[in-house]
Design an enzyme around this catalytic site. Structure first.
Site, PDB file in Angstrom:
ATOM      1  N   GLY A 149       3.206 -53.621  37.273  1.00  0.00           N
ATOM      2  CA  GLY A 149       3.331 -52.179  37.445  1.00  0.00           C
ATOM      3  C   GLY A 149       3.707 -51.408  36.207  1.00  0.00           C
ATOM      4  CD  GLU A 175      22.724 -57.242  26.460  1.00  0.00           C
ATOM      5  OE1 GLU A 175      22.588 -57.497  25.246  1.00  0.00           O
ATOM      6  OE2 GLU A 175      22.476 -58.072  27.357  1.00  0.00           O
ATOM      7  CG  HIS A 207      25.518 -60.009  22.996  1.00  0.00           C
ATOM      8  ND1 HIS A 207      25.977 -61.271  22.773  1.00  0.00           N
ATOM      9  CD2 HIS A 207      24.922 -60.033  24.218  1.00  0.00           C
ATOM     10  CE1 HIS A 207      25.683 -62.036  23.826  1.00  0.00           C
ATOM     11  NE2 HIS A 207      25.044 -61.300  24.726  1.00  0.00           N
TER      12      HIS A 207
END
Ligand code: ADP
Ligand code: MG
Ligand code: ZN
Length: 638
Positions: free
Chosen positions: A235, A456, A459
């Site tokens: 999609g 995230e 990190h």
């Protein structure tokens, strides 16, 4: 396909049965009692015959009705046999006519004519009403027995083939079924219809340029990719992008789906591939597009093949042969799309085949705004509709889902008989689409989004401040199709030839930063770090066993160099003793523990930056190097 084969057999049976039944109905019903000529003459003389029609070959006649039966029939129809009941059914003139006809049919007879000079005299003597008729017997027989059944048969065939769909004609089995996109200027898809995947569009633009003007490239000796593979979750607009390439390029565009090659007859798939390439070569420059290539491109069975080659494998082999066999300078570009690159046969991805892969990923916030714009172009929007807000409400949606939302909103507005689509319609539509997606487990909830954002950010921050770790280029919490919920883009390890011990440690710290951030902020860790931990363990183990970087076993390689002993694949355990194995484990654990401590400490010190970055991420979903530097300050020199 097997299903189709069964289907057609049933239809043949039905056709034959129908024809058989029709024959019986049409021709046996009209059988009239046949009598001998002498019986006819006798009846005539006895005055039993009412009237006759004389044709060249036969005489068709009607016996006189017996007197009493006529009478009783007349009284019956007047009174009704049992009075009351029959009065309910009032007889119409039409039904009376029919009754009369049926009754006459019972009295009919026919006689084959013999040479009889006295026929007319006899008829006149008996006072029978007689008539002649010129019968074009030959014609009516021909019509009834041949033409009508043929027409019926032809009609049935047409219906059946309509039902079975186009391209199912048995006769065209080996022909390629590729659709060539007509350049209908009205329905043409162009790059304007594709939004939110700008990088992918940029890459395919180059292809369009090449096809429009091949000499420009080949003159410089530039080599163009033969095959382009569009990879991404369902999609996201892979098929759409390919159609847009067709619309923009103005060259023939052969499009078919991987499943078109998989057919009921052995060898058909391979024949289709051959046919497709032969046709394309004649029409070059052109594009061949194979949608959902995983249907034929699945990994072939490795090792010993028990049952021989199967059909799909033959098709794939033929495709590989054709790909190797054409010269891209004549202007054929092969495109394919898949959402399962992991199952593709590696042979397909080798240089000279699909050597360029283009990632078509889920759109970020801005991308979603752009897609909303595309799909609301044709809608009449209320002033209160805020596309940016809608995009913010739909994290993780792919283009197809956004198209779905817009359509659903328009339907809702129409149902409420509004003449404009309002923000409320959109919000309701989003809820509906989300409900559908949640069932399929495709969306993450708000809490998960937060965890991912902090993870995230962890990190990124550790990566930014730790000497030796790779600089962070991009951080994203847009869910990716293939497993990861977010990602932080750093220069990968594989690109480096020489790394110091410090760099490797920095790398490990960066990888552990995600989980450390989760622990600091939420007080618990999640499963989201499993991939990080896997890589951490691999690097740490390699430091000890491959690179000889441990304290207690310095400079000792513990890898048994076999032909498979690739650095990435880890050491072969059989090369050393139990005691050394224990030592390795201890060292690995120690490295990981120390690195995790460092990462956690760093993040605790930079807690404010962690918060700021996570919030920015939650808001923008994707942040790039500039914003990272803006939040964290310049990178300390290592
Ligand atoms: P895929 O082939 O990647 O599964 P499709 O190309 O079939 O996805 O997308 C289905 C529909 O969703 C398209 O026809 C289009 O209406 C809409 N769509 C998907 N991605 C986009 C996009 N990036 N921009 C605009 N519309 C999109
Ligand atoms: Mg598709
Ligand atoms: Zn991570």
């Amino acid at each position: 396909m097997e299903k189709r084969a069964k289907f057609s057999i049933w239809y043949y049976l039905i056709v034959f049965l129908t024809i058989f039944l029709l024959q019986i109905l049409l021709f046996s019903g009209s059988a009239v009692k046949e009598i001998s000529y002498s019986a006819f003459v006798d009846s005539l003389q006895a005055g039993k015959i009412e009237r006759v029609v004389i044709t060249q070959q036969k005489i068709i006649g009607l016996f006189r009705a017996p007197k009493d039966s006529l009478k009783s029939a007349a009284t019956k129809s007047a009174k009704g046999e049992k009075g009351v009941i029959h009065e309910i059914y009032k007889k119409t003139p039409w039904s009376l006519q029919l009754e009369k006809y049926e009754e006459e049919l019972k009295r009919q007879f026919q006689v084959v004519r013999v040479d009889d000079d006295k026929l007319i005299e006899r008829l006149q003597a008996a006072g029978v009403d007689f008539r002649g008729k010129i019968e074009s017997n030959w014609f009516s027989n021909f019509l009834l027995n041949w033409i009508i059944p043929l027409i019926i048969l032809a009609g049935l065939w047409v219906i059946i083939f309509r039902r079975m769909g186009p391209g199912s004609q048995v006769l065209s089995v080996g022909k390629s079924k590729a659709k060539i996109y007509a350049e209908d200027p009205k329905n043409r898809v162009t790059f304007k219809d594709v939004a939110g995947i700008d990088e992918a569009v940029e890459e395919v633009k180059e292809v369009v340029e090449f096809l429009k003007n091949p000499q420009k490239y080949t003159r410089l000796g530039a080599k163009l990719p033969k095959g382009i593979l569009l990879v991404g979750p369902p999609g996201t607009g892979k098929t759409l992008l390919a159609k847009a390439v067709a619309g923009e390029a103005g060259v023939p565009f052969f499009s078919l789906s991987g499943s078109d090659f998989v057919e009921m007859f052995v060898g058909v798939g391979a024949a289709r591939v051959r046919d497709l390439f032969a046709e394309a070569k004649q029409k070059a420059p052109c594009i061949i597009f194979i949608d959902e290539i995983d249907a034929i491109g699945k990994r072939r069975a490795g090792g010993v093949i028990v049952g021989g080659h199967d059909e799909r494998e033959n098709t794939l082999n033929q495709l590989l042969v054709e790909m190797d066999g054409f010269d891209p300078t004549i202007g054929i570009i092969l495109m394919a799309a898949t959402n399962r690159p992991d199952v593709l046969d590696p042979a397909l991805l080798r240089p000279g085949r699909f050597d360029r892969q283009i990632l078509v990923d889920r759109p970020d916030l801005n991308g979603r705004v752009a897609i909303f714009k595309v799909h609301t172009r044709k809608l009449v929007l209320d002033k209160n509709v805020d596309l940016r807000k809608l995009a913010a409400q739909t994290p993780g949606f792919a283009g197809a889902e956004i198209a779905n939302v817009c359509n659903e909103a328009a339907l809702l507005a129409a149902r409420k008989k509004r003449n404009k689509v309002t923000m409320e319609d959109f919000m309701e539509a989003i809820e509906r689409v989300i409900a559908g997606l949640e069932k399929k487990n495709k969306l993450i909830n708000e809490r998960e989004r937060q965890v991912v954002a902090y993870h995230e950010s962890g990190h990124a921050i550790v990566g930014h401040f730790t000497p030796g770790a790779d600089p962070v280029q991009k951080v994203s919490i847009v869910p990716r199709g293939m497993g990861a919920l977010g990602y932080t883009l750093q220069t990968p390890l594989e690109d480096r030839y020489l790394m110091s011990r410090n760099e490797l440690l920095g790398k490990i710290k960066g990888l552990l930063g995600g989980r450390a951030a989760e622990e600091i902020v939420f007080g618990e860790v999640s499963t989201g770090a499993s991939n990080d931990l896997e890589r951490v363990a691999q690097i740490a183990r390699n430091m000890i066993t491959v690179y000889g970087m441990s304290k207690r076993l310095p400079n000792l390689s513990l890898v048994q160099q076999t032909q498979q002993g690739f650095l990435g694949e880890g050491p072969q355990t059989s090369a050393h003793s139990e005691k050394i194995a224990q030592l390795i484990d201890d060292e690995v654990l120690e490295i990981i523990r120390e690195c995790y401590q460092d990462a956690k400490q760093l993040l605790t010190e930079k807690r404010d930056k962690l918060e700021k970055m996570a919030q920015t991420l939650l808001e923008k979903e994707v942040i790039t190097e500039e914003t990272i530097v803006e939040i964290l300050g310049p990178r300390p020199q290592s």
